[in-house]
Design a protein around this motif. Structure first.
Motif, PDB file in Angstrom:
ATOM      1  N   ALA A 110      53.415  41.616  39.789  1.00 36.27           N
ATOM      2  CA  ALA A 110      52.918  41.247  38.337  1.00 36.27           C
ATOM      3  C   ALA A 110      51.855  40.227  38.649  1.00 36.27           C
ATOM      4  N   ASP A 111      51.900  39.334  39.693  1.00 33.59           N
ATOM      5  CA  ASP A 111      50.671  38.432  39.951  1.00 33.59           C
ATOM      6  C   ASP A 111      49.601  38.882  40.873  1.00 33.59           C
ATOM      7  N   ALA A 112      48.500  38.063  40.560  1.00 26.35           N
ATOM      8  CA  ALA A 112      47.525  38.579  41.195  1.00 26.35           C
ATOM      9  C   ALA A 112      47.475  38.641  42.788  1.00 26.35           C
ATOM     10  N   ALA A 113      47.956  37.454  43.309  1.00 28.74           N
ATOM     11  CA  ALA A 113      48.093  37.067  44.639  1.00 28.74           C
ATOM     12  C   ALA A 113      49.077  38.266  45.327  1.00 28.74           C
ATOM     13  N   GLY A 114      50.244  38.619  44.658  1.00 32.65           N
ATOM     14  CA  GLY A 114      50.877  39.631  44.832  1.00 32.65           C
ATOM     15  C   GLY A 114      50.513  41.033  45.133  1.00 32.65           C
ATOM     16  N   ARG A 115      49.585  41.315  44.096  1.00 36.22           N
ATOM     17  CA  ARG A 115      48.949  42.528  44.005  1.00 36.22           C
ATOM     18  C   ARG A 115      48.116  42.647  44.902  1.00 36.22           C
ATOM     19  N   GLU A 157      40.301  39.807  39.087  1.00 31.16           N
ATOM     20  CA  GLU A 157      41.411  39.780  38.176  1.00 31.16           C
ATOM     21  C   GLU A 157      41.661  38.145  37.834  1.00 31.16           C
ATOM     22  N   THR A 158      41.153  37.374  38.912  1.00 29.45           N
ATOM     23  CA  THR A 158      41.089  35.735  38.716  1.00 29.45           C
ATOM     24  C   THR A 158      40.264  35.314  38.252  1.00 29.45           C
ATOM     25  N   HIS A 159      38.782  35.961  38.278  1.00 29.32           N
ATOM     26  CA  HIS A 159      37.597  35.450  37.825  1.00 29.32           C
ATOM     27  C   HIS A 159      36.881  36.645  36.849  1.00 29.32           C
TER      28      HIS A 159
END
Lengths: 220, 220
Positions: free
Chosen positions: A85-90, B75-77
């Motif tokens: 679900a999280d960007a870093a995990g993805r 996703e983060t930006h």
């Protein structure tokens, strides 16, 4: 939904796993790579890349490239997620999958092996050394990546399989096929054992596909 | 944010374009591939895959694999999106990018060319034929994919560049480097011209990087 593939294509195998994990019914349409059916005018009109797999969904969308197909399935059928679900995990899961799809598999697929043998007249021994060299590089990178963190889970990135296993299990199938020594990769092997114990991974095996030759075919 | 890369690595070049399009400031950290710095213990501890690029963000996340990095940045930006809003559109852009990252680039990168020359003692002529063969296959597939639909836009999938151009422009740079004949790919060339006219693509050029050798270096 139709999946154009080939029983032993590891890129098609990735998508079969994703479809099975999500419980999506589909029609398998075999495209024989040894017979070069992927270059036939009929198939090339469907997929100008002339590669498998190709997904054609019920809306008529034609999606090529195994990882693009799996991301598409994950977005349109989110019930069994294949990415965290999280960007870093993805990002970590995608990087693991891409290390297989970009850095390992492309060097050992059928068209490359045909070029080495046909155009470069490389000996069988040197061809096998090539295969094992790139497999070893790729698998060592994956094992090292997982060794960075404690690993209390059955799968590479948690308690459920993700896009990472969709790519890893076919790559290990390929590695066995070419007789690679897998002993240096205990974490990868543990993940493989956990995955193949699941019905979805079992159903996606090359040997379970309708176009597998009779001598290797496993009946359901 | 730090980007570990190499001026002529086309995978690093992809990420530079994405960073520039999104206007994200970063520190470039050169890793010399010809000097095999990517295999040094210091770098291998950062990236066990021992490849470039590697992004280390301000939270300390280390993200490898160019396409995973670009998806992470997107996703983060999200302000300048590099993927379309709809699932089918995203799938088409991802498939285009993956056709480059999985089917074209991996066969022609430095480590593969070194193996052909060093281990298989392939002649310079046969090595160049290998490069041009896989480049030709890859670029023809991309051109054919775009030829399927009318193309009223400046870029591959619309009026703004996406992940597709992040991958295409570096691949065309590589193709020129190896003297490939690009005349059969008029759409790809039109997209390249539109992209290189943008400041973000210009800033990301290999020749604009600090580790480019003086004889090719273009000053900003």
């Amino acid at each position: 939904m139709k999946l154009f593939g080939y029983w032993r294509s590891s890129a098609a195998y990735r998508v079969r796993i994703a479809l099975a994990l999500k419980g999506i019914a589909y029609q398998a349409v075999p495209v024989s790579l040894p017979a070069h059916e992927q270059a036939s005018p009929g198939y090339a009109a469907l997929n100008p890349e002339q590669l498998v797999p190709l997904l054609v969904d019920d809306a008529g969308n034609r999606i090529s490239q195994s990882l693009a197909i799996i991301e598409y399935l994950d977005e349109t059928h989110p019930a069994v997620p294949l990415l965290p679900a999280d960007a870093a995990g993805r990002a970590r899961v995608r990087a693991f999958a891409l290390a297989i799809a970009c850095d390992t598999h492309p060097l050992n697929n059928l068209r490359v092996l045909e070029y080495l043998q046909g155009k470069l007249t490389v000996s069988d021994e040197a061809r096998l050394a090539w295969i094992r060299h790139w497999l070893g590089k790729g698998l060592a990178a994956l094992e090292a990546t997982l060794a960075e963190a404690p690993h209390p889970h059955a799968f590479a990135f948690g308690d459920a399989p993700t896009l990472a296993e969709c790519c890893l299990i076919p790559q290990l199938y390929n590695a066995r096929r070419f007789g690679a020594d897998l002993a240096p990769y205990p974490r990868l092997l543990a993940i493989e054992a956990a995955a193949l114990a699941l019905p979805a991974f079992d159903a996606a095996r090359p040997e379970r596909q309708l176009d597998a030759p009779p001598d290797v075919r496993m009946t359901p």
